[in-house]
Design a protein around this motif. Structure first.
Motif, PDB file in Angstrom:
ATOM      1  N   LEU A 151       7.197  -8.778  -5.013  1.00  0.00           N
ATOM      2  CA  LEU A 151       7.732  -7.681  -4.196  1.00  0.00           C
ATOM      3  C   LEU A 151       9.106  -7.254  -4.693  1.00  0.00           C
ATOM      4  O   LEU A 151       9.423  -6.055  -4.707  1.00  0.00           O
ATOM      5  CB  LEU A 151       7.805  -8.121  -2.728  1.00  0.00           C
ATOM      6  N   ILE A 152       9.928  -8.209  -5.118  1.00  0.00           N
ATOM      7  CA  ILE A 152      11.255  -7.882  -5.664  1.00  0.00           C
ATOM      8  C   ILE A 152      11.111  -7.035  -6.921  1.00  0.00           C
ATOM      9  O   ILE A 152      11.779  -6.004  -7.085  1.00  0.00           O
ATOM     10  CB  ILE A 152      12.043  -9.174  -5.962  1.00  0.00           C
ATOM     11  N   ILE A 153      10.235  -7.467  -7.850  1.00  0.00           N
ATOM     12  CA  ILE A 153      10.016  -6.716  -9.091  1.00  0.00           C
ATOM     13  C   ILE A 153       9.456  -5.333  -8.778  1.00  0.00           C
ATOM     14  O   ILE A 153       9.879  -4.320  -9.354  1.00  0.00           O
ATOM     15  CB  ILE A 153       9.071  -7.490 -10.034  1.00  0.00           C
ATOM     16  N   GLY A 154       8.510  -5.272  -7.841  1.00  0.00           N
ATOM     17  CA  GLY A 154       7.908  -3.994  -7.477  1.00  0.00           C
ATOM     18  C   GLY A 154       8.915  -3.021  -6.898  1.00  0.00           C
ATOM     19  O   GLY A 154       8.975  -1.851  -7.312  1.00  0.00           O
ATOM     20  N   LEU A 155       9.728  -3.477  -5.948  1.00  0.00           N
ATOM     21  CA  LEU A 155      10.730  -2.592  -5.335  1.00  0.00           C
ATOM     22  C   LEU A 155      11.820  -2.217  -6.331  1.00  0.00           C
ATOM     23  O   LEU A 155      12.292  -1.069  -6.351  1.00  0.00           O
ATOM     24  CB  LEU A 155      11.349  -3.280  -4.113  1.00  0.00           C
ATOM     25  N   GLY A 156      12.235  -3.181  -7.163  1.00  0.00           N
ATOM     26  CA  GLY A 156      13.279  -2.906  -8.155  1.00  0.00           C
ATOM     27  C   GLY A 156      12.837  -1.877  -9.176  1.00  0.00           C
ATOM     28  O   GLY A 156      13.580  -0.929  -9.496  1.00  0.00           O
TER      29      GLY A 156
ATOM     30  N   GLU B  26       0.835  -1.210   0.000  1.00  0.00           N
ATOM     31  CA  GLU B  26       0.000   0.000   0.000  1.00  0.00           C
ATOM     32  C   GLU B  26       0.868   1.258   0.000  1.00  0.00           C
ATOM     33  O   GLU B  26       0.596   2.212  -0.739  1.00  0.00           O
ATOM     34  CB  GLU B  26      -0.930   0.007   1.204  1.00  0.00           C
ATOM     35  N   SER B  27       1.924   1.250   0.825  1.00  0.00           N
ATOM     36  CA  SER B  27       2.825   2.408   0.885  1.00  0.00           C
ATOM     37  C   SER B  27       3.523   2.626  -0.453  1.00  0.00           C
ATOM     38  O   SER B  27       3.618   3.750  -0.949  1.00  0.00           O
ATOM     39  CB  SER B  27       3.856   2.203   1.993  1.00  0.00           C
ATOM     40  N   CYS B  28       4.003   1.538  -1.044  1.00  0.00           N
ATOM     41  CA  CYS B  28       4.731   1.645  -2.309  1.00  0.00           C
ATOM     42  C   CYS B  28       3.782   1.964  -3.468  1.00  0.00           C
ATOM     43  O   CYS B  28       4.192   2.604  -4.442  1.00  0.00           O
ATOM     44  CB  CYS B  28       5.489   0.354  -2.593  1.00  0.00           C
TER      45      CYS B  28
ATOM     46  N   SER C  88       7.561   2.778 -13.223  1.00  0.00           N
ATOM     47  CA  SER C  88       6.607   3.048 -12.145  1.00  0.00           C
ATOM     48  C   SER C  88       5.258   2.375 -12.416  1.00  0.00           C
ATOM     49  O   SER C  88       4.587   1.920 -11.482  1.00  0.00           O
ATOM     50  CB  SER C  88       6.414   4.557 -11.969  1.00  0.00           C
ATOM     51  N   THR C  89       4.864   2.295 -13.709  1.00  0.00           N
ATOM     52  CA  THR C  89       3.618   1.596 -14.054  1.00  0.00           C
ATOM     53  C   THR C  89       3.736   0.107 -13.728  1.00  0.00           C
ATOM     54  O   THR C  89       2.813  -0.500 -13.163  1.00  0.00           O
ATOM     55  CB  THR C  89       3.298   1.776 -15.546  1.00  0.00           C
TER      56      THR C  89
ATOM     57  N   MET D  31       2.600  -4.456 -10.014  1.00  0.00           N
ATOM     58  CA  MET D  31       3.107  -5.507  -9.131  1.00  0.00           C
ATOM     59  C   MET D  31       2.540  -5.377  -7.719  1.00  0.00           C
ATOM     60  O   MET D  31       2.096  -6.356  -7.117  1.00  0.00           O
ATOM     61  CB  MET D  31       4.642  -5.447  -9.065  1.00  0.00           C
ATOM     62  N   PHE D  32       2.522  -4.155  -7.210  1.00  0.00           N
ATOM     63  CA  PHE D  32       2.002  -3.947  -5.862  1.00  0.00           C
ATOM     64  C   PHE D  32       0.491  -4.170  -5.798  1.00  0.00           C
ATOM     65  O   PHE D  32      -0.026  -4.671  -4.799  1.00  0.00           O
ATOM     66  CB  PHE D  32       2.360  -2.549  -5.349  1.00  0.00           C
ATOM     67  N   LEU D  33      -0.215  -3.834  -6.870  1.00  0.00           N
ATOM     68  CA  LEU D  33      -1.659  -4.108  -6.916  1.00  0.00           C
ATOM     69  C   LEU D  33      -1.915  -5.615  -6.945  1.00  0.00           C
ATOM     70  O   LEU D  33      -2.878  -6.104  -6.338  1.00  0.00           O
ATOM     71  CB  LEU D  33      -2.282  -3.442  -8.151  1.00  0.00           C
ATOM     72  N   SER D  34      -1.045  -6.358  -7.651  1.00  0.00           N
ATOM     73  CA  SER D  34      -1.217  -7.817  -7.693  1.00  0.00           C
ATOM     74  C   SER D  34      -0.957  -8.441  -6.325  1.00  0.00           C
ATOM     75  O   SER D  34      -1.566  -9.453  -5.974  1.00  0.00           O
ATOM     76  CB  SER D  34      -0.271  -8.426  -8.735  1.00  0.00           C
ATOM     77  N   ILE D  35      -0.060  -7.835  -5.546  1.00  0.00           N
ATOM     78  CA  ILE D  35       0.181  -8.320  -4.178  1.00  0.00           C
ATOM     79  C   ILE D  35      -1.045  -8.063  -3.311  1.00  0.00           C
ATOM     80  O   ILE D  35      -1.468  -8.918  -2.525  1.00  0.00           O
ATOM     81  CB  ILE D  35       1.436  -7.647  -3.576  1.00  0.00           C
TER      82      ILE D  35
END
Length: 494
Positions: A416-421, A335-337, A388-389, A394-398
């Motif tokens: 999470l790795i893909i999202g943060l990267g 949610e934060s990311c 960023s898209t 990725m974060f929405l899928s989590i």
């Protein structure tokens, strides 16, 4: 000088207590019999006090001048040896056992003995295991750059190894083989619990029958204990065993639990706390369960215990709370990311529409289209927008994941790795695009503007690296790294 104070200590005990070697030397020179006066609290001699309070320099001096056998006899000698082992003074303990071999066979009224104590000492062999990849590389290939701390750890490890070998040798030479074997069995259980696979290997080498040791008043084998306490170094010894391993893999305890039931139990709290974040803790628990499942015979994987529970049922019950905590941790992080990624998408999309300098009125092309820096802006803006898209998706899928137990093994950590990267990439290229914009608008005639702009642009990127990189590194290491389950050596184990 021989009088005791209100706590029952002599002046020499007081000097040994604080590690004042100079005062101890003066006292011994003036009254040598102080060495052989015990205190009234533990019946400890001054040499015991120095060992108890970890004053090695004072201890070595008192050992040199304490010539009479009284402090080294019976339980007094064993107590001194146990103090040395608790203080990690393995070199001094080696000297003591070599000089007084009977100490290796003694057992205190409380059931403590030397081999059992060092087997339960987690710090005895942990120094070298805690080295990083580069420290191991330096040890093997660049011994000239080994630090003093590394050297001390290697030396302590070697001293502990030599001490265990000596203790096993003295036990084998004792008059009562049954008592020696009993000590070996109790020690191997303690070593399995603390993760000292070196003690397990050396003890089994000296006493092969010790491998059949079980927990007192139970039928849990050393591998049951290793799995329950999450001692991967001991569990990995299965990979070094011959076909005898099948006799140990399918063993059951008094409640009908096999190794997979043990893997289904929640790990001890101190083991879980070594891993950051509930999601990574859940991942490690799933890794343990899958590794033990891979080791088991297919017929044993669904076998129920006396309560009628299969290993999978035990795992689900034991990890219900940790799974909920892992789900909450994942959602809070995502949610934060997601907010950060959504802001970057908005900013970079707007920047692509309203380019720096505006457009020419007659052609509609950007004013700075022919500038090389404008190409840097355009590419950076596009990369940041796409990254960023991707991060946002990725974060929405989590957030919308079903959060099954097995999702914590690979699916969620990978996302999470893909999202943060990709979030890191988007922030980096956003700063590059912003710097290029400032240069186009204000710095074409003042090249010095690039220096402060570049320096300030590094601040958010550096902050992200410092704050989030440890988490990203842990995720990559636990998901794609070599893992904790591997063959530790080619040396056969039983």
């Amino acid at each position: 000088m021989a009088r005791r104070n209100v706590t029952g200590h002599t002046a020499l005990h007081a000097a040994a207590n604080v590690g004042n070697t100079e005062a101890a030397t003066i006292l011994v020179n003036r009254m040598p019999r102080l060495l052989y006066i015990p205190n009234l609290t533990r019946n400890d001699f001054p040499v015991h006090t120095a060992a108890l309070y970890n004053h090695k320099r004072t201890l070595k001096y008192l050992l040199q001048v304490t010539m009479e056998p009284k402090p080294y006899d019976g339980n007094d000698g064993l107590r001194l040896l146990l103090y040395l082992l608790h203080a990690d003074f393995f070199d001094v303990a080696l000297y003591l056992v070599d000089k007084y071999p009977y100490l290796a066979t003694l057992v205190s009224p409380g059931g403590h003995c030397a081999l059992l104590t060092i087997a339960a000492n987690e710090s005895a062999f942990s120094g070298r295991r805690s080295f990083s990849f580069w420290e191991h590389f330096n040890i093997l290939h660049r011994p000239g750059v080994i630090t003093s701390t590394m050297e001390e750890s290697i030396m302590m490890n070697q001293q502990a190894t030599n001490l265990v070998k000596l203790l096993c040798k003295k036990l084998m030479e004792s008059n009562s083989f049954s008592e020696a074997l009993n000590i070996a069995k109790r020690s191997i259980i303690a070593a399995a619990d603390s993760g000292n696979h070196e003690v397990v290997e050396m003890t089994v080498e000296a006493f092969p029958n010790a491998i059949y040791a079980s927990v007192p008043h139970s039928s849990k084998s050393i591998f049951h204990v290793a799995v329950l306490s999450r001692s991967e170094s001991v569990f990995n010894l299965i990979q070094q065993m011959s076909d005898h391993k099948y006799a140990h893999i399918d063993t059951q305890d008094e409640d009908g639990n096999n190794l997979l039931h043990a893997a289904g139990k929640l790990a001890p709290s101190h083991k879980l706390n070594e891993i950051s974040g509930a999601a990574l803790q859940m991942q490690r628990e799933m890794q343990w369960y899958k590794q033990v499942e891979k080791t088991m015979n297919p017929s044993s994987r669904k076998r129920t215990n006396k309560q009628g529970k299969s290993p999978n049922m035990v795992f689900t019950e034991e990890h219900k709370k940790l799974k909920e905590e892992g789900e909450k941790w994942m959602k809070d992080t995502s949610e934060s990311c997601t907010i950060a990624a959504a802001l970057i998408v908005t900013i970079m999309f707007a920047a692509a529409i309203t380019v720096p300098g505006g457009n020419e009125s007659d052609t509609g092309f950007p004013v700075f289209a022919r500038e090389k820096v404008f190409l840097v802006f355009a590419i950076s803006d596009a990369i940041s927008l796409f990254a960023s898209t991707t991060s946002l998706l990725m974060f929405l899928s989590i957030l919308t994941s079903r959060y099954a137990e097995e999702d914590f093994l690979h699916v969620l950590p990978k996302r999470l790795i893909i999202g943060l990267g990709t979030l890191f990439l988007s922030i980096t290229f956003m700063m590059v695009a912003f710097s290029a914009t400032l240069y186009l608008v204000f710095g074409r005639k003042n090249a010095w503007v690039l220096i402060p702009v570049a320096a300030l642009a590094c601040l958010p990127v550096t902050s992200f690296v410092l704050l989030q990189f440890p988490l990203l590194a842990d995720l990559i290491s636990s998901t794609f790294g070599p893992g904790i389950f591997r063959k530790q050596s080619n040396r056969p184990f039983y």
